[in-house]
Design an enzyme around this catalytic site. Sequence first.
Site, PDB file in Angstrom:
ATOM      1  N   HIS A  33      41.263  33.706  36.482  1.00 16.14           N
ATOM      2  CA  HIS A  33      40.261  33.043  37.329  1.00 16.14           C
ATOM      3  C   HIS A  33      40.722  31.675  37.826  1.00 16.14           C
ATOM      4  CE1 HIS A  33      38.028  35.833  34.660  1.00 16.14           C
ATOM      5  NE2 HIS A  33      37.528  36.199  35.823  1.00 16.14           N
ATOM      6  N   ASP A  70      41.935  30.115  34.012  1.00 17.04           N
ATOM      7  CA  ASP A  70      42.422  30.934  32.898  1.00 17.04           C
ATOM      8  C   ASP A  70      43.342  32.011  33.454  1.00 17.04           C
ATOM      9  OD1 ASP A  70      40.796  33.006  33.856  1.00 17.04           O
ATOM     10  OD2 ASP A  70      39.224  32.689  32.365  1.00 17.04           O
ATOM     11  N   SER A 115      33.297  38.574  38.314  1.00 13.63           N
ATOM     12  CA  SER A 115      33.342  37.208  37.765  1.00 13.63           C
ATOM     13  C   SER A 115      33.540  36.119  38.814  1.00 13.63           C
ATOM     14  CB  SER A 115      34.470  37.108  36.736  1.00 13.63           C
ATOM     15  OG  SER A 115      35.697  37.464  37.339  1.00 13.63           O
TER      16      SER A 115
END
Length: 358
Positions: free
Chosen positions: A327, A324, A35
């Site tokens: 991340h 979040d 990610s």
Amino acid sequence: MEKKINFQLLSIFILASLLIVSTLAKNPLFIFGDSILDAGNNNYINTSTLVQANIRPYGITFFHFPTGRFSDGRIISDFIAEHANLPFIPPFLQPGKHHFYNGVNFASAAAGALAETNQGLVIDFHMQLQNYKKVEKLFRHKFGEVEAKKRLTSAVYLFSIGANDYLSLFLTNSSILTTYTKSEYVELVIGNITSVITEIYNTGGRKFAFLNVPKIGCVPVSRISNADGECNTEPSEYAMLHNRALFHVLEELKMKLPGFKYSFYDFYTCAQQRIDYPSKYGFKEGKTACCGTGKFRGIWSCGGTRLVKEFELCENVNDYVFWDSTHFTEKVYEQLADEMWNLHSYGSHSIKELFYLS
Ligand SMILES: *[C@@H]1O[C@H](CO)[C@@H](O)[C@H](O)[C@H]1NC(C)=O
Ligand SMILES: *[C@@H]1O[C@H](CO)[C@@H](O)[C@H](O)[C@H]1NC(C)=O
Ligand SMILES: *[C@@H]1O[C@H](CO)[C@@H](O)[C@H](O)[C@H]1NC(C)=O
């Protein structure tokens, strides 16, 4: 007369510079991993909303709509492409017409180096390699052997992989935590990374750029498992072992494989600097995420399509290191990408050098 010669020299110089710049612009960027680099591949696979970011408020800062990137805006792969004068590199699975000549993004959020990591939810690392091989074939078909090889050799191959192999053990309380020693497990991860690098090298790839694994025990989702809110030490121990082994392997490959060049970015240390000393880097909050639920907003809920549906969103995302529970914000990614572009870590190349070196 003298003036004329100087003028001619000058024009030759300008012409040469233009030639260099135009060749430079053709170096493709191929992106692999998780990610930290995925620009939206998980939007197009049969997976769970747990590993997708195609929902608000993801994307609010820069794109103003959710693109599938796990941040409020652009991520590291976007900034590296920008530095290299490339357009945004399209996700491999994004529908529509792409020629892929500027490169492809194969990364998949939640993927690890091991096929078992979040199996069934992600495009695993080996599948990413298979997808790259499809593009390699397309290049050979389109440009012919010689030109295709030239392009694959001048390309930069950017990786962020490994964090999910370790973090997922803790999130699922995996039996691997007790059945393998830490170094045995790290060895499997590194072995799989090494085999992917070697296969790309065999297709002509020479320029490899790596982010190491961040201090995963200090992301909000790990902090909430400690009553005192301190970093969780065990996940970070895996990260440290991994990072040492990764650097070692890259040095070995440099010895073994002619023409192999690499850039090693110490993501672990540089991201941790922002977490520990947020104000030094223009942030106000280094521990609590902007988007999420509960203590440190460490519960994985941002967007409302996970297991917990209620979530909070901060007022000013630019004050936050974490977007979040796992991340970083666009502002952090921009700072880190600038460093990666320019800095040499531990005697390796900067990414800028990888793009410029022939
Ligand atoms: C998607 O995955 C689910 C569960 O793994 C499966 O039941 C379903 O058939 C899959 N759908 C498609 C279109 O592949
Ligand atoms: C994790 O699993 C082990 C057994 O494998 C068990 O003893 C332990 O209590 C579990 N921890 C949590 C937090 O569930
Ligand atoms: C890659 O990982 C698998 C587990 O997914 C493991 O069985 C295999 O030995 C690893 N390969 C290498 C070269 O370490």
